[in-house]
Design a protein around this motif. Sequence first.
Motif, mmCIF file in Angstrom:
data_model
loop_
_atom_site.group_PDB
_atom_site.id
_atom_site.type_symbol
_atom_site.label_atom_id
_atom_site.label_comp_id
_atom_site.label_asym_id
_atom_site.label_seq_id
_atom_site.Cartn_x
_atom_site.Cartn_y
_atom_site.Cartn_z
ATOM 1 N N ALA A 1 -6.438 2.172 1.025
ATOM 2 C CA ALA A 1 -5.340 1.833 0.105
ATOM 3 C C ALA A 1 -4.777 0.438 0.368
ATOM 4 O O ALA A 1 -3.691 0.106 -0.105
ATOM 5 C CB ALA A 1 -4.229 2.880 0.235
ATOM 6 N N GLU A 2 -5.515 -0.393 1.091
ATOM 7 C CA GLU A 2 -5.019 -1.728 1.409
ATOM 8 C C GLU A 2 -4.988 -2.625 0.182
ATOM 9 O O GLU A 2 -5.759 -2.469 -0.751
ATOM 10 C CB GLU A 2 -5.894 -2.382 2.484
ATOM 11 C CG GLU A 2 -5.640 -1.781 3.847
ATOM 12 C CD GLU A 2 -6.376 -2.480 4.956
ATOM 13 O OE1 GLU A 2 -5.712 -2.854 5.920
ATOM 14 O OE2 GLU A 2 -7.606 -2.633 4.859
ATOM 15 N N ALA B 1 2.748 2.254 5.347
ATOM 16 C CA ALA B 1 2.134 0.958 5.654
ATOM 17 C C ALA B 1 3.105 -0.180 5.379
ATOM 18 O O ALA B 1 3.212 -1.121 6.185
ATOM 19 C CB ALA B 1 0.854 0.772 4.850
ATOM 20 N N HIS C 1 4.369 -2.828 8.112
ATOM 21 C CA HIS C 1 4.246 -4.286 7.952
ATOM 22 C C HIS C 1 5.607 -4.959 8.155
ATOM 23 O O HIS C 1 5.689 -6.029 8.760
ATOM 24 C CB HIS C 1 3.671 -4.652 6.587
ATOM 25 C CG HIS C 1 2.184 -4.593 6.512
ATOM 26 N ND1 HIS C 1 1.360 -5.416 7.264
ATOM 27 C CD2 HIS C 1 1.352 -3.816 5.772
ATOM 28 C CE1 HIS C 1 0.102 -5.152 6.995
ATOM 29 N NE2 HIS C 1 0.061 -4.182 6.089
ATOM 30 N N ARG D 1 -2.590 -0.829 8.618
ATOM 31 C CA ARG D 1 -3.896 -0.627 7.979
ATOM 32 C C ARG D 1 -4.300 0.840 8.055
ATOM 33 O O ARG D 1 -4.807 1.422 7.084
ATOM 34 C CB ARG D 1 -4.969 -1.487 8.657
ATOM 35 C CG ARG D 1 -4.776 -2.978 8.465
ATOM 36 C CD ARG D 1 -6.015 -3.742 8.900
ATOM 37 N NE ARG D 1 -7.102 -3.416 7.965
ATOM 38 C CZ ARG D 1 -8.392 -3.339 8.324
ATOM 39 N NH1 ARG D 1 -8.758 -3.576 9.566
ATOM 40 N NH2 ARG D 1 -9.311 -3.046 7.420
ATOM 41 N N GLY E 1 0.844 -1.183 0.000
ATOM 42 C CA GLY E 1 0.000 0.000 0.000
ATOM 43 C C GLY E 1 0.880 1.234 0.000
ATOM 44 O O GLY E 1 1.728 1.392 -0.867
ATOM 45 N N THR E 2 0.724 2.075 1.002
ATOM 46 C CA THR E 2 1.550 3.277 1.100
ATOM 47 C C THR E 2 2.941 2.917 1.627
ATOM 48 O O THR E 2 3.142 1.829 2.176
ATOM 49 C CB THR E 2 0.913 4.305 2.051
ATOM 50 O OG1 THR E 2 0.919 3.766 3.387
ATOM 51 C CG2 THR E 2 -0.506 4.671 1.637
ATOM 52 N N ASN F 1 -2.587 2.992 5.640
ATOM 53 C CA ASN F 1 -3.076 2.770 4.280
ATOM 54 C C ASN F 1 -4.377 3.528 4.076
ATOM 55 O O ASN F 1 -5.397 2.973 3.670
ATOM 56 C CB ASN F 1 -3.266 1.270 4.004
ATOM 57 C CG ASN F 1 -2.105 0.677 3.267
ATOM 58 O OD1 ASN F 1 -1.421 1.376 2.526
ATOM 59 N ND2 ASN F 1 -1.859 -0.601 3.472
ATOM 60 N N ASP F 2 -4.333 4.812 4.357
ATOM 61 C CA ASP F 2 -5.491 5.693 4.189
ATOM 62 C C ASP F 2 -6.711 5.114 4.904
ATOM 63 O O ASP F 2 -7.798 5.011 4.336
ATOM 64 C CB ASP F 2 -5.766 5.922 2.696
ATOM 65 C CG ASP F 2 -6.700 7.090 2.438
ATOM 66 O OD1 ASP F 2 -6.877 7.940 3.335
ATOM 67 O OD2 ASP F 2 -7.274 7.133 1.332
#
Length: 191
Positions: free
Chosen positions: A181-182, A126, A130, A173, A122-123, A176-177
């Motif tokens: 954005a996930e 994020a 992760h 999460r 994603g971003t 990720n907006d």
Amino acid sequence: MVTLNRIYTRAGDAGTTRLASGAQVSKSDARVETYGAVDETNACLGLARVHTRNAGAFDALLARLQNELFDLGADLATPAATDEAAGTKLRILDSQVARLEGEIDALNAELPALKSFVLPGGTEAAAALHLARTVCRRAEREAVRLTEAGESVSGPAMRYLNRLSDLLFVAARYANDKGAAEVFWVSGGTR
């Protein structure tokens, strides 16, 4: 406060290091592996913070976690003595674990329910979170190995590692907006 004027000491050139207790151990010692993985988690959080520096309270949360990971490293680098008086060593507390649980709940309340497994990505923030989560899970596995070998790891430290990886999942999460954005796993999608 710690003062470091000289970075290299040559003391570890033979592959050994000292725990906070002063005990000399191999650099491959299970305890060193455990707090080393905590240090790696902290570095991953530093990378994530490059992408969250303008995120206000969220970045402040990550900054606090980085400081607490140093506390956790100190806890793990200091094997508990049988005669250790409460409060004499820097140890992770159950109140810190409870705070992580509250932060997980608060962030998760702003996210949509999951209907599939999330792929790391994603971003940029994020993806870095992760990565921090997976390294934190390794630190947790190393701590379990340490206890299985008969070494001491405090209950709060073990619980902290477990909750921290959960928090990092929810934080990824959130980064990720807030879920928009996930990237989701598509089961069998490449068959």
